[in-house]
Design a protein around this motif. Structure first.
Motif, PDB file in Angstrom:
ATOM      1  N   LYS A 117      -5.508  -7.264  -9.352  1.00 20.21           N
ATOM      2  CA  LYS A 117      -4.083  -7.427  -9.230  1.00 20.21           C
ATOM      3  C   LYS A 117      -4.257  -6.814  -7.476  1.00 20.21           C
ATOM      4  CE  LYS A 117      -1.365  -7.115 -13.519  1.00 20.21           C
ATOM      5  NZ  LYS A 117      -0.697  -6.403 -14.150  1.00 20.21           N
ATOM      6  N   TYR A 121      -2.462  -8.401  -4.355  1.00 19.66           N
ATOM      7  CA  TYR A 121      -1.141  -7.491  -3.300  1.00 19.66           C
ATOM      8  C   TYR A 121      -1.686  -7.579  -2.243  1.00 19.66           C
ATOM      9  CZ  TYR A 121       0.790  -6.302  -7.996  1.00 19.66           C
ATOM     10  OH  TYR A 121       1.043  -6.780  -9.369  1.00 19.66           O
ATOM     11  N   ASP A 181       0.195  -6.468   2.434  1.00 22.43           N
ATOM     12  CA  ASP A 181      -0.550  -7.530   2.408  1.00 22.43           C
ATOM     13  C   ASP A 181      -0.941  -7.992   3.097  1.00 22.43           C
ATOM     14  OD1 ASP A 181      -0.682 -11.040   2.261  1.00 22.43           O
ATOM     15  OD2 ASP A 181       1.568 -11.212   0.546  1.00 22.43           O
ATOM     16  N   SER A 188       3.391  -4.649   1.138  1.00 26.39           N
ATOM     17  CA  SER A 188       3.103  -5.310  -0.219  1.00 26.39           C
ATOM     18  C   SER A 188       4.379  -5.049  -1.016  1.00 26.39           C
ATOM     19  CB  SER A 188       1.770  -5.180  -1.246  1.00 26.39           C
ATOM     20  OG  SER A 188       1.852  -5.326  -2.276  1.00 26.39           O
ATOM     21  N   LYS A 189       5.514  -5.589  -2.217  1.00 27.43           N
ATOM     22  CA  LYS A 189       5.959  -4.784  -2.817  1.00 27.43           C
ATOM     23  C   LYS A 189       5.978  -4.101  -4.041  1.00 27.43           C
ATOM     24  CE  LYS A 189       9.990  -8.377  -0.716  1.00 27.43           C
ATOM     25  NZ  LYS A 189      10.817  -8.796  -1.742  1.00 27.43           N
ATOM     26  N   GLU A 190       4.778  -4.436  -3.901  1.00 29.99           N
ATOM     27  CA  GLU A 190       3.741  -4.142  -5.483  1.00 29.99           C
ATOM     28  C   GLU A 190       3.398  -3.044  -5.425  1.00 29.99           C
ATOM     29  OE1 GLU A 190       4.067  -8.776  -5.708  1.00 29.99           O
ATOM     30  OE2 GLU A 190       3.844  -7.765  -4.297  1.00 29.99           O
ATOM     31  N   ALA A 193       5.654  -0.053  -5.241  1.00 33.20           N
ATOM     32  CA  ALA A 193       6.199   0.278  -6.168  1.00 33.20           C
ATOM     33  C   ALA A 193       5.234   0.757  -6.616  1.00 33.20           C
ATOM     34  CB  ALA A 193       6.949  -0.462  -7.029  1.00 33.20           C
ATOM     35  N   ILE A 194       4.330   0.578  -6.779  1.00 25.62           N
ATOM     36  CA  ILE A 194       3.177   1.681  -7.802  1.00 25.62           C
ATOM     37  C   ILE A 194       3.248   3.336  -7.050  1.00 25.62           C
ATOM     38  CG2 ILE A 194       0.605   1.967  -7.781  1.00 25.62           C
ATOM     39  CD1 ILE A 194       0.459  -1.106  -8.312  1.00 25.62           C
TER      40      ILE A 194
END
Length: 489
Positions: A117, A121, A181, A188-190, A193-194
């Motif tokens: 992942k 990302y 990214d 990276s939005k992911e 958020a993490i």
């Protein structure tokens, strides 16, 4: 016109003043403290950086026409976490690239979130020195500090902010945060958020050769410069060094023997190795690069010379080394843990193979060869991707040693091109400023015009064969002692 390059290093800031044709008019270096508040921790005060940059810049330009200074750009130590509050005040000391406190957070990212992942990302996996694990560490261990974060910055970008008032970073430096990214050149939005942060807390992204803004009027007045002087995004130190050595475009290589060591391979196309052993980052020329990074390179030699055998006469110690390819002493150069390709912050420096007839020169040679072998580890990963290199540029403090360059050439079986200027990131950043000010049409054009090769170290077939045998033994050592490193934590 004149251009200022600022290389914000780990131990000092180096500033150069360059004219339009690449001639270096003046250089200044200013040191600042490095703090180790706990074992494995490494911090600096951003305020110290700024103070020394200001003093250094005043000295740099003192005997020159200030009206001719058109732009300022940067190369800087990567990955460091600088956090500012809503008043743009530094919340805590910067956590640096060689800080090893984030083992727990790195494992969480790699094992719980998952390497696949992370790679999808950001094109990279988590390393202890990267910025994202540091954010998770602050969130877990210093929640009061984390709650105050208004802006997240990298070291050189703090200086750019102090000069321009703009919160910025460039794609090459941001690539090492594990928050961007890389392929698509956006946050990276992911990953945000993490790490429980927002896009508003991140700086604006720029190409390395783009103008961020102009000098703030009060800063211009303090420095004695025109407020029209442009502040240019700049690059991470390795990308800036690559520009300064002409390692731009497709399929070119640079080896840096600084505090850390890198092998840097430029590419016009985005690419990632399947195990993420190499970093896949954006490059300062607008394209991409692969990079293997070892945490201790020339610093291994400094540790051995200064701290262990107690001498500053590096040249004399190396003069006692007579036979290359014959040494039976090996050194694992993992004094600060290791990044590429092992990704193990618990790895440690190790000598092996000593006997009663081992000499001081043998040990010194083992240190130099150990760094070269570790760089070869990353080169082997690049070869597995089908990358075939014939030659490399070289820069950094260790590159001043002819012996070390000969070892590098023969261990890696590459022609080693020595360039006229050894200024590395400082020169590269000044070149980026010149491109931003339209002195050159592109980074590649600037490199072609400014960077000049003055010597080439050719590998010897006989030595290449000897070192091939030595490397085959070296690469077996780390897997054999890895479990012991784990038990020494």
């Amino acid at each position: 016109m004149l251009y200022i390059g600022v290389d914000l290093g780990t131990s000092a800031v180096k500033l150069i003043l360059m004219n339009a044709d690449g001639t270096i008019v003046n250089t200044v270096s200013k040191e600042y403290p490095l703090y180790f508040p706990n074992p494995g921790w490494s911090e600096q005060r951003p305020e110290d950086w700024w103070e020394q940059v200001v003093q250094g810049m005043k000295e740099l330009i003192s005997n020159n026409d200030h009206n001719q200074i058109a732009g300022i750009s940067f190369g800087g130590q990567m990955h460091g976490l600088v956090i500012l509050d809503s008043e743009d005040q530094v919340i805590r000391p910067a956590i640096l690239w060689n800080d090893g406190r984030t083992g727990k957070q790195t494992n969480f990212l790699n094992e719980v979130i998952g390497k696949d992942k992370l790679s999808s990302y950001t094109a990279n996996i988590a390393f202890a020195g990267f910025t994202a694990p540091k954010l998770l560490w602050v969130m877990e261990n210093e929640p009061d500090h984390f709650s105050k974060i208004s802006k997240i910055m990298l070291p050189k970008d703090y200086i750019a902010y102090k000069l321009s008032g703009v919160h910025s970073t460039d794609y090459s430096d941001a690539s090492g945060m594990l928050l961007m990214d890389v392929k698509n050149k956006c946050w990276s939005k992911e990953m945000l958020a993490i790490c429980s942060i927002t896009q508003e807390q991140m700086p604006k992204l720029f190409e390395s050769y783009e103008v961020v803004g102009n000098l703030k009027p009060d800063v211009a007045a303090m420095l004695g410069l025109n407020a029209s002087c442009k502040v240019v995004a700049g690059a991470g130190d390795n990308a800036a060094a690559a520009v300064g050595t002409g390692t731009v475009g497709d399929g070119r290589c640079n080896i840096s023997l600084g505090t850390s060591g890198t092998i840097f391979i430029s590419s016009k196309e985005f690419g990632v190795d399947e195990n993420n052993a190499l970093h896949a980052f954006a490059h300062a020329d607008g394209h991409y690069h692969l990079m293997g990074c070892m945490l201790s390179a020339a610093s291994c030699n400094k540790w051995w010379m200064d701290g262990i055998i107690g001498t500053k006469d590096y040249q004399k110690e190396q003069a006692d080394i007579q036979e290359l390819g014959e040494n039976n002493v090996y050194f694992l150069p993992y004094l600060m843990g290791e990044r590429s390709p092992h990704n193990n912050p618990d790895a440690r420096g190790t000598f092996i193979g000593m006997t009663m007839d081992t000499t001081r020169a043998d040990m010194t040679q083992a240190v130099l060869e150990g760094v070269a072998f570790a760089i070869r580890d990353s080169l082997e990963v690049a070869k597995s991707l089908g990358i075939q290199l014939q030659r490399t540029k070289i820069c950094g403090g260790g590159a001043k040693s002819l012996l070390w360059k000969q070892i590098i050439a023969n261990v890696l079986n590459l022609k080693v091109d020595v360039i006229e200027s050894e200024e590395g990131p400082a020169l590269g950043s000044a070149m980026l400023a010149a491109v931003a000010c339209k002195e050159y049409a592109s980074v590649e054009e600037a490199a072609k015009s400014i960077v000049k090769v003055i010597d080439t170290i050719e590998p010897s077939p006989e030595l290449v064969e000897k070192y091939e045998e030595k490397y085959s033994k070296f690469k077996k050592i780390y897997p054999s002692v890895k479990e012991l490193f784990d038990s020494l934590k």
